[in-house]
Design an enzyme around this catalytic site. Structure first.
Site, PDB file in Angstrom:
ATOM      1  N   LYS A 115       0.815  -1.219   0.000  1.00  0.00           N
ATOM      2  CA  LYS A 115       0.000   0.000   0.000  1.00  0.00           C
ATOM      3  C   LYS A 115       0.851   1.272   0.000  1.00  0.00           C
ATOM      4  O   LYS A 115       0.377   2.336  -0.382  1.00  0.00           O
ATOM      5  CB  LYS A 115      -0.978  -0.025   1.158  1.00  0.00           C
ATOM      6  CG  LYS A 115      -2.039  -1.105   0.973  1.00  0.00           C
ATOM      7  CD  LYS A 115      -3.104  -1.083   2.024  1.00  0.00           C
ATOM      8  CE  LYS A 115      -4.236  -2.050   1.708  1.00  0.00           C
ATOM      9  NZ  LYS A 115      -3.833  -3.476   1.829  1.00  0.00           N
TER      10      LYS A 115
HETATM   11  C1  LIG Z   1      -4.516  -4.523   1.169  1.00  0.00           C
HETATM   12  C2  LIG Z   1      -3.814  -5.829   1.091  1.00  0.00           C
HETATM   13  C3  LIG Z   1      -4.228  -6.860   0.214  1.00  0.00           C
HETATM   14  C4  LIG Z   1      -5.468  -6.743  -0.661  1.00  0.00           C
HETATM   15  O1  LIG Z   1      -5.338  -5.776  -1.670  1.00  0.00           O
HETATM   16  P1  LIG Z   1      -6.643  -5.247  -2.464  1.00  0.00           P
HETATM   17  O2  LIG Z   1      -6.155  -4.169  -3.328  1.00  0.00           O
HETATM   18  O3  LIG Z   1      -7.594  -4.763  -1.400  1.00  0.00           O
HETATM   19  O4  LIG Z   1      -7.207  -6.403  -3.216  1.00  0.00           O
HETATM   20  C5  LIG Z   1      -3.484  -8.023   0.155  1.00  0.00           C
HETATM   21  N1  LIG Z   1      -2.402  -8.205   0.947  1.00  0.00           N
HETATM   22  C6  LIG Z   1      -1.982  -7.246   1.806  1.00  0.00           C
HETATM   23  C7  LIG Z   1      -0.799  -7.527   2.652  1.00  0.00           C
HETATM   24  C8  LIG Z   1      -2.658  -6.032   1.913  1.00  0.00           C
HETATM   25  O5  LIG Z   1      -2.235  -5.096   2.779  1.00  0.00           O
END
Ligand SMILES: *Cc1c(COP(=O)(O)O)cnc(C)c1O
Length: 470
Positions: A115
Site C-alpha cells: 500500500k
Molecule cells: C490490502 C492488502 C491486500 C489486498 O489488496 P486489495 O487491493 O484490497 O485487493 C493483500 N495483501 C496485503 C498484505 C494487503 O495489505
C-alpha cells in the site's frame, strides 16, 4: 485532458484533481478514466531497462495530464520511489522461487506492505493540488491494519491535510498499531475505538455521508482503494516487472492476493493499456466472495471471517464494480441496477452468462484456507529458504494451482513483509524475522493515540475539535 466518469452513469464527469479529492461519486458509483491510455508494443519495448521512476512517469502521466505538470509529477515520483524510502534500489525487486516463477517484492517501503506504493504518492499529489487551490482537507479512514499505517506515513508531511485514522482498540497487532501510533506529526490523530472494525468502518461511512460535523469549512477525502489515484500508482509495477523479465516481447502471468480488488484491477488496467498479460489470478482467503462468483456464477455475501491474513478479510470487494462496468460495456444505468441487486444482499445474484464468460476469459480464481496458507509457507521455505508472508503465500498457492502454461513467467505480487504477521509465522514454525533497519526501535518508540467510545457523535466532536486548530 483526462476526465473521469462514474460507474453508475449519473454523476458529473470530473478532472483528475477532483477525483483525487472525492470519495464515491454522488450516484454511489466509483470513478474510472473515461478513456484508457494506450501504449503500442514498440513504445513499451522502448522502455526496457528504465529505472522505476522513469517508467512510473510514463505510465502515470496520461492519467493526470491537464492537472499535474509533467515536471512536478517527476519531482513527486523521485521523492517517493527512491532507495531511502523503499529500502531497495530496484524499488520493486523480483525474487525467484522456482523455474520461471517469481515473487514481486512490494513490501520494502516505509510500512512494509504494497500500500506504500500508492499512499506515498497520494500524499504528494494531495499536497500539490491543495497548495494550488489554497484548500485544506481532512482524511478520515478506518483500518484493521495495513491501510492506516500506509496512509499516515504517506500524509504525515502534508501541510494541508489532517488525518484521523480509526482502529479497533486492542484488536490490531502490536507491530501494526505501533506503525500508526509512533508516527509523530501535529496533523496525525490515531483514534482507538472501543469496538470492532465494522463499527469503526460504519462511523467513517456515516461521516462521509453527512459531513456537516465539519461545519462546512473542510471536506473529507477517502484514502481507501476507491480513490482512483491508488489504482493508478499500482499499475506501474506490472509494467516494471514485465519489462525486467523480457516483456513486452513475451506475456507474463500474475497472481494477486486479493481483498478489495484494487491491486488486481491495476493489473487489468495494465493489460488494457497494452501490456501483454496471459493470466490474472484472483487469490483469496476463505473470504471468497469473488472466487464463488467466478467459479459458480453466484454472488452471495457471507459474514466476514477473521483469518491469519487480515488484510484480505473482506465481505465485499468494492473495486469489483469497476470491472463490472467494463463487462457491462460501460452502461451506467445497467450497472446501477445490477449493483442495487448485489448490495441488497437478499438473493443470490448471477451475471448474464455472456458477461461471466468475458470475466472468466480475463481472470482465474482460487481460494486458500488457513491450513493451506501455512502449508505453502512451509513448502516454499523448504524449497528456497525464503519466508513468505501469509498473504503472499495465498498468491503463490493460487498461482501454482491455476497455472496453465509453464513457459509463461508466473509472478505473484508479494504484498507484505512476514514480520508484520506474527501469528502466521509462528504457526508455520519459524522464528520471527528481524524488523528492517528503519524500524528496529519500533517497540521502544513513544505511542500517541486517543481512546474513544464507539459513538459517532463523540468521534465527530473529536475530529471537529482537532481539525486545523493551527
Ligand atoms: C490490502 C492488502 C491486500 C489486498 O489488496 P486489495 O487491493 O484490497 O485487493 C493483500 N495483501 C496485503 C498484505 C494487503 O495489505
Amino acid at each position: 485532458m483526462m476526465t473521469y466518469i462514474s460507474t453508475r452513469g449519473n454523476a458529473p464527469e470530473l478532472s483528475f484533481e477532483d477525483v483525487l479529492l472525492t470519495g464515491l461519486a454522488t450516484d454511489g458509483g466509483l470513478y474510472v478514466p473515461k478513456e484508457i491510455p494506450q501504449f503500442t508494443q514498440a513504445e513499451i519495448e522502448s522502455w526496457r531497462g528504465l529505472p522505476y521512476t522513469e517508467l512510473a512517469h510514463k505510465v502515470i502521466y496520461p492519467f493526470v495530464e491537464g492537472c499535474v505538470e509533467s515536471d512536478a509529477l517527476k519531482g513527486m515520483i523521485e521523492a517517493v520511489y527512491n532507495n531511502d524510502n523503499f529500502g531497495h534500489k530496484a524499488i520493486a525487486p523480483l525474487q525467484q522461487i522456482d523455474h520461471n516463477e517469481y515473487v514481486l517484492e512490494l513490501f520494502n517501503g516505509p510500512t512494509l506492505a504494497f500500500k506504500d506504493f500508492a499512499l506515498q504518492l497520494l500524499g504528494r499529489l494531495l499536497d500539490y493540488v491543495l497548495e494550488r487551490r489554497h484548500e485544506k482537507v481532512v482524511i478520515m479512514g478506518a483500518t484493521s491494519g495495513d491501510t492506516g499505517s500506509a496512509a499516515i506515513e504517506g500524509t504525515k508531511a502534508c501541510r494541508n491535510v489532517d488525518i484521523f485514522i480509526l482502529h479497533p482498540h486492542g484488536k490490531v497487532s502490536e507491530v501494526q498499531r505501533r506503525q500508526m501510533t509512533t508516527v509523530t506529526g501535529d496533523n496525525i490523530f490515531n483514534i482507538a475505538i472501543e469496538g470492532n472494525f465494522d463499527q469503526a468502518q460504519d462511523m467513517v461511512k456515516a461521516s462521509f455521508g453527512d459531513q456537516s460535523f465539519l461545519r462546512g469549512e473542510r471536506k473529507l477525502v477517502a484514502v481507501n482503494s476507491i480513490n482512483w489515484a491508488r489504482i493508478m500508482a499500482q499499475i506501474v509495477y506490472y509494467f516494471y516487472s514485465s519489462l525486467n523479465l523480457g516483456g513486452p516481447l513475451r506475456p507474463m502471468s500474475y497472481s494477486v492476493p486479493t481483498g478489495n480488488f484494487g491491486d488486481i484491477f491495476a493489473g487489468y488496467m495494465a493489460k488494457k493499456m497494452g501490456l501483454p498479460i496471459d493470466q490474472l489470478i484472483i487469490a483469496t482467503n476463505s473470504n471468497d466472495v469473488l472466487h464463488r462468483l467466478m467459479s459458480k456464477n453466484q454472488y452471495e455475501v457471507h459474514p466476514l471471517q477473521h483469518t491469519i491474513t487480515p488484510s484480505m478479510d473482506i465481505a465485499v470487494s468494492s473495486n469489483f464494480e469497476r470491472l463490472l462496468f467494463d463487462l457491462y460495456d460501460r452502461d451506467g444505468a445497467q450497472l446501477a441496477d445490477l449493483m442495487a441487486r448485489m448490495n441488497a444482499k437478499k438473493d443470490v445474484v448471477s451475471l448474464d452468462e455472456e458477461k461471466m464468460a468475458k470475466a472468466r476469459a480475463l481472470f482465474d480464481s482460487y481460494a486458500v484456507d488457513e491450513e493451506n496458507t501455512i502449508a505453502i509457507m512451509q513448502q516454499v521455505f523448504n524449497e528456497t529458504g525464503y519466508l513468505l508472508d501469509p498473504h503472499t503465500a495465498i498468491g503463490v498457492k493460487a498461482a501454482r494451482e491455476c497455472r496453465r502454461d509453464a513457459t509463461v513467467p508466473m509472478i505473484t505480487l508479494g504484498t507484505a513483509h512476514p514480520v508484520k504477521f506474527e501469528e502466521a509465522v509462528l504457526r508455520a514454525g519459524y522464528d520471527m524475522p528481524t524488523l528492517p533497519h528503519h524500524l528496529t526501535d519500533l517497540m521502544d518508540r513513544e505511542e500517541r493515540m486517543h481512546v474513544l467510545p464507539a459513538d459517532l457523535a463523540a468521534v465527530q466532536a473529536f475530529i471537529a475539535q482537532h481539525t486545523f486548530t493551527s
